[in-house]
Design an enzyme around this catalytic site. Structure first.
Site, short mmCIF file in Angstrom:
data_model
loop_
_atom_site.label_atom_id
_atom_site.label_comp_id
_atom_site.label_asym_id
_atom_site.label_seq_id
_atom_site.Cartn_x
_atom_site.Cartn_y
_atom_site.Cartn_z
N TYR A 125 39.57 59.69 31.81
CA TYR A 125 40.56 58.92 31.47
C TYR A 125 41.93 59.43 31.91
CZ TYR A 125 44.35 57.89 28.02
OH TYR A 125 45.56 57.34 27.31
N LYS A 164 45.05 57.77 34.24
CA LYS A 164 46.27 57.92 33.80
C LYS A 164 47.42 58.46 34.59
CE LYS A 164 47.61 55.59 30.49
NZ LYS A 164 48.19 54.29 30.26
N THR A 205 50.54 58.99 28.86
CA THR A 205 50.14 60.19 27.94
C THR A 205 50.45 61.33 28.12
OG1 THR A 205 48.11 60.66 26.79
CG2 THR A 205 47.91 59.70 28.94
N ASP A 206 50.36 62.23 27.04
CA ASP A 206 50.52 63.76 27.38
C ASP A 206 49.37 64.38 27.86
OD1 ASP A 206 48.97 63.45 25.03
OD2 ASP A 206 50.08 64.88 23.75
N GLU A 207 48.25 63.62 27.82
CA GLU A 207 46.93 63.94 28.34
C GLU A 207 46.99 64.31 30.15
OE1 GLU A 207 43.05 62.58 27.01
OE2 GLU A 207 43.88 62.10 25.01
#
Ligand code: NAD
Ligand code: DAU
Length: 353
Positions: A164, A168, A139-141
């Protein structure tokens, strides 16, 4: 290819299986999912179990079960969607996110290494059977938050802000180490926010659609001016397939559609499409550690792999709203008792303000 799709009963995984059936039906899909609150077999009702598609209920942390699945189905590719995916839940229970997202990914990597390595006993060997690949759906997060300017590129530093995204990012680093140390053939993709059918109604877009339809309050965190870069889930699926087929081993690919919107813009668009009232908007306490802005530089995947998104946001969001209107039964069924309890716990204090 015999593709192990993990988390295939979730939002993106189920759409990926559907996309594969339409665009690349020659490949076999083995869907492994633990069926947590977020996994629902009703999201796969239109996919018949036959020689080319099988569902197995299993946890990606269960190494014995993974070993059995790899042996029985001669797995050649892994697309790892399985994860705890909701930021707000990670603030309540970080440990679950670490065990699933990090240790689950490591169990999958180890199993792939064991089954694909030409000589698994030799710790120095970097030889693998031909035509295998592990694709980690990230994810870009993991890049943290942007200010007003700039975009996340693959070279941006990893600066996750929530449990989260930290889980990741950790999984990404474990994947990277398996490529560098063991030579395991793999790619990592980092996509921006997805929207589309079959998304669990704890996430912004389906939550707002559902609440508008029920004339319930629309909980807007903070000032509602946070920015996300939205991509239709089928465009994410086509990008994953492009990386699976053409991605250069060991590379990371960002995925995004150049479509930045504030949360309030999205919410107002949903309100107007459904003919609801702006009076439903309720500003509530902000998410702790809330990332202000995400935006993806997608030039690597577009130039090197020739991928481009096919949906405009206007087309995608109106089709998506229509889908939720036409599938109220699906929505009712996924809103199980467990989710209702979580929802009450999560939002009740804010509405009492
Ligand atoms: P989701 O929560 O809808 O689905 C997750 C699925 O994983 C569920 O079916 C769940 O049952 C399954 N699962 C959870 N723990 C498991 C375990 N231990 N073993 C086996 N299965 C398990 O999530 P999603 O939105 O479809 O996201 C899928 C992946 O894509 C995640 O890895 C997420 O980090 C990533 N991602 C999501 C987005 C997005 O906007 N939704 C964007 C970029 C990347
Ligand atoms: O960027 C990719 C990520 O997008 C994925 O990795 C995650 O799995 C996915 O959940 C999503 O994370 P976000 O935190 O961006 O998505 P969410 O739908 O939870 O929230 C989107 C924005 O809307 C965010 O700024 C928080 C805000 N929001 C969300 C909810 C659920 C609200 O204002 N009110 C809400 O009730």
């Amino acid at each position: 290819m015999n593709i192990l799709v993990t988390g295939g009963a979730g939002f993106i995984g189920s759409n990926f299986i559907r996309w594969m059936k339409q665009h690349a039906p020659e490949h076999r899909i083995i869907n492994v999912d633990a069926l947590t609150y977020a996994g629902n077999l009703e999201s796969l009702r239109d996919i018949p179990q036959d020689a080319s598609y099988v569902f197995i209920r299993a946890d990606i942390r269960d190494r014995a079960k993974l070993d059995e699945v790899f042996s029985q189905h001669d797995i050649t590719h892994v697309v790892n969607f399985a994860a705890e995916s909701h930021v707000d839940r990670s603030i309540v229970d970080p440990e679950l996110f670490l065990t699933t997202n990090v240790l689950g990914t490591q169990a999958l990597l180890d199993t792939a290494k064991l089954h694909w390595k030409s000589n698994p006993e030799d710790k120095y060997s970097r030889e693998y059977r031909a035509g295998v690949k592990f694709l980690q759906v990230s994810t870009d997060e993991v890049y943290g938050a942007l200010g007003r300017e700039g975009l996340f590129s693959e070279a941006s530093p990893l600066m996750p802000n929530s449990p989260y995204s930290a889980a990741k990012a950790s999984a990404d680093l474990v994947c990277r180490s398996y490529f560098e140390t063991f030579g395991l053939p793999l790619n990592i993709t980092r996509c921006s926010n997805n929207y589309g059918p079959y998304q669990f109604p704890e996430k912004l877009i389906p939550l707002m659609i559902h609440n508008c339809m029920e004339e319930k309050p629309l909980p807007v965190y903070g000032d509602g001016m946070q920015i996300r870069d939205w991509l239709h889930v089928f465009d994410h699926c086509s990008a994953i397939f492009a990386v699976l087929i053409r991605g250069e081993m060991g590379e990371v690919y960002n995925i995004g559609g150049n479509n930045e919107r504030t949360n309030l813009e999205i919410i107002r668009q949903i309100i107007h499409s459904l003919g609801a009232s702006e009076e439903l908007i309720h500003f509530v306490k902000d998410r702790p550690g809330h990332d202000r802005r995400y935006a993806i530089d997608n030039s690597k995947i577009t130039t090197r792999l020739g991928w481009t998104p096919s949906y405009t946001f206007e087309q995608g969001i109106s089709e998506t709203i229509r889908w939720y209107q036409d599938n109220e039964e699906w929505m009712e069924h996924v809103l199980s008792g467990a989710y209702t309890e979580y929802y009450a716990r999560m939002y009740a204090p804010s509405f009492r303000e």
